[in-house]
Write an enzyme that holds these catalytic residues in place. Structure first.
Site, mmCIF file in Angstrom:
data_model
loop_
_atom_site.group_PDB
_atom_site.id
_atom_site.type_symbol
_atom_site.label_atom_id
_atom_site.label_comp_id
_atom_site.label_asym_id
_atom_site.label_seq_id
_atom_site.Cartn_x
_atom_site.Cartn_y
_atom_site.Cartn_z
ATOM 1 N N CYS A 45 2.854 -5.000 6.681
ATOM 2 C CA CYS A 45 2.562 -4.810 5.511
ATOM 3 C C CYS A 45 3.748 -4.278 4.635
ATOM 4 O O CYS A 45 4.828 -3.876 5.131
ATOM 5 C CB CYS A 45 1.498 -3.898 5.403
ATOM 6 S SG CYS A 45 -0.200 -4.686 5.291
ATOM 7 N N HIS A 104 0.876 -1.174 -0.076
ATOM 8 C CA HIS A 104 -0.063 -0.152 0.063
ATOM 9 C C HIS A 104 0.766 1.223 -0.010
ATOM 10 O O HIS A 104 1.988 1.241 -0.079
ATOM 11 C CB HIS A 104 -0.900 -0.147 1.276
ATOM 12 C CG HIS A 104 -0.281 0.124 2.550
ATOM 13 N ND1 HIS A 104 0.348 1.100 2.976
ATOM 14 C CD2 HIS A 104 -0.193 -1.216 3.290
ATOM 15 C CE1 HIS A 104 1.000 0.831 4.346
ATOM 16 N NE2 HIS A 104 0.640 -0.365 4.478
#
Length: 330
Positions: free
Chosen positions: A298, A282
């Site tokens: 992440c 992301h």
């Protein structure tokens, strides 16, 4: 898992006055003198190198005119791709020559600020606490200056240095920006490699490296997953959904909540979902921190880099997480 920087406040509107830096001619005509700069000042040759790397899909992260960690990573990856020797010096005359051979377009160009650039809406302030973000209608930029810097992959400091004395909230005004045109064509990426040790992301079309990005990949406390996952979703301008099971530091809410989209959303402008629940690739509201801070598992890229990567992927693309031991053997 997704991380939010507790206490982050973007102070773009209240930044200290910029010190004049190199002008467009200094950057466009810059030559490498055979020795990397030894200070922390904006260097015309490094601005030029960073822009050329960005154009070649070897992202230096935020273009700031300094030979920092991310620029060094990109230079090394670019050199390897060209079969050039990699030594202690991240930038050499051979690497400089290979960068110049990628194109002759001006590195810094004039840009006229548009009505859209200054229209907004803009946030007056980005709340420090994650829970407070849920009450905002959107997670917009905090100023035209922040928006313009991100549009051209630049740090706000470099944008200001190239434009001493200028404001960025007046449509019709001409400013100097770095020239990072979008390349036509989308190679079919067949595999993505996330290197936990070097904090990088590489995209391959079969065996050819077609894109490189500096990244923030997990932490010792909350590492990224291992093995090979697959892309299961690609969502631009995503909502962010906080699950109290994540137990992020600084977040006291015991109830799930949702944060609306925008470039200052905790996951930035893009969410590439992976086949292990809660994990993805992301963007970020703080591009200067990419690969210089930790995440909760992440993979975090600058907004423009994750947007570029998203255009190269499709559902089902393999994403391999390279463990530290494996990376060290390469």
């Amino acid at each position: 898992m997704i991380r939010w920087f507790a206490g982050l406040i973007l102070l773009a509107c209240f930044a200290a006055p910029a010190v004049a830096g190199p002008d467009a001619a200094a950057v466009n005509n810059a030559e490498f003198k055979g020795k990397p700069p030894g200070d922390d000042k904006i260097n015309p040759a490094i601005v030029k190198a960073q822009v050329l790397l960005d154009r070649a899909n070897f992202s230096p992260g935020e273009i700031d005119g300094k030979l920092g960690e991310n620029a060094e990573k990109a230079l090394k990856a670019f050199a390897v791709s060209k079969g050039l020797p990699v030594g202690k010096q991240p930038l050499t005359s051979e690497i400089w020559g290979a960068l110049l051979a990628t194109g002759s377009d001006p590195v810094v160009v004039d840009y006229k600020i548009t009505d859209k650039d200054v229209k907004g809406p803009f946030l007056k302030k980005l709340p420090a606490k994650m829970e407070d973000l849920k009450d905002l209608k959107s997670l917009d930029y905090t100023s035209p200056r922040e928006a313009l810097a991100e549009k051209f992959h630049m740090s706000e400091a470099l944008l200001a240095a190239l434009n001493p004395g200028k404001k960025f909230d007046e449509a019709g005004q001409t400013i100097a920006v770095v020239n990072v045109p979008v390349k036509e064509g989308k190679p079919a990426v067949t595999r993505v490699e996330v290197d936990k040790a070097s904090q990088t992301v590489k995209a391959f079309a079969n065996s050819e490296l077609v894109a490189f990005f500096p990244a923030t990949v997990g932490s010792e406390e909350k590492p990224s997953p291992g093995g090979v996952l697959k892309v299961i979703s690609i969502d631009a301008n995503p909502y962010y959904r906080y699950n109290p099971d994540y137990k992020f530091k600084g977040v006291k809410s015991k109830r799930a909540f949702k944060i609306r989209p925008g470039p200052n959303n905790p996951v930035g402008s893009q969410w590439i979902g992976l086949s292990e629940e809660g994990y993805g690739i992301h963007g970020t509201p703080n591009p200067s921190k990419v690969s210089k801070s930790e995440s909760n598992g992440c993979v975090r890229l600058t907004n423009w880099d994750v947007d570029r990567l998203a255009k190269l992927l499709k559902k089902g693309t393999e994403v391999a997480f390279i463990e530290r031991e494996a990376a060290n053997k390469k």
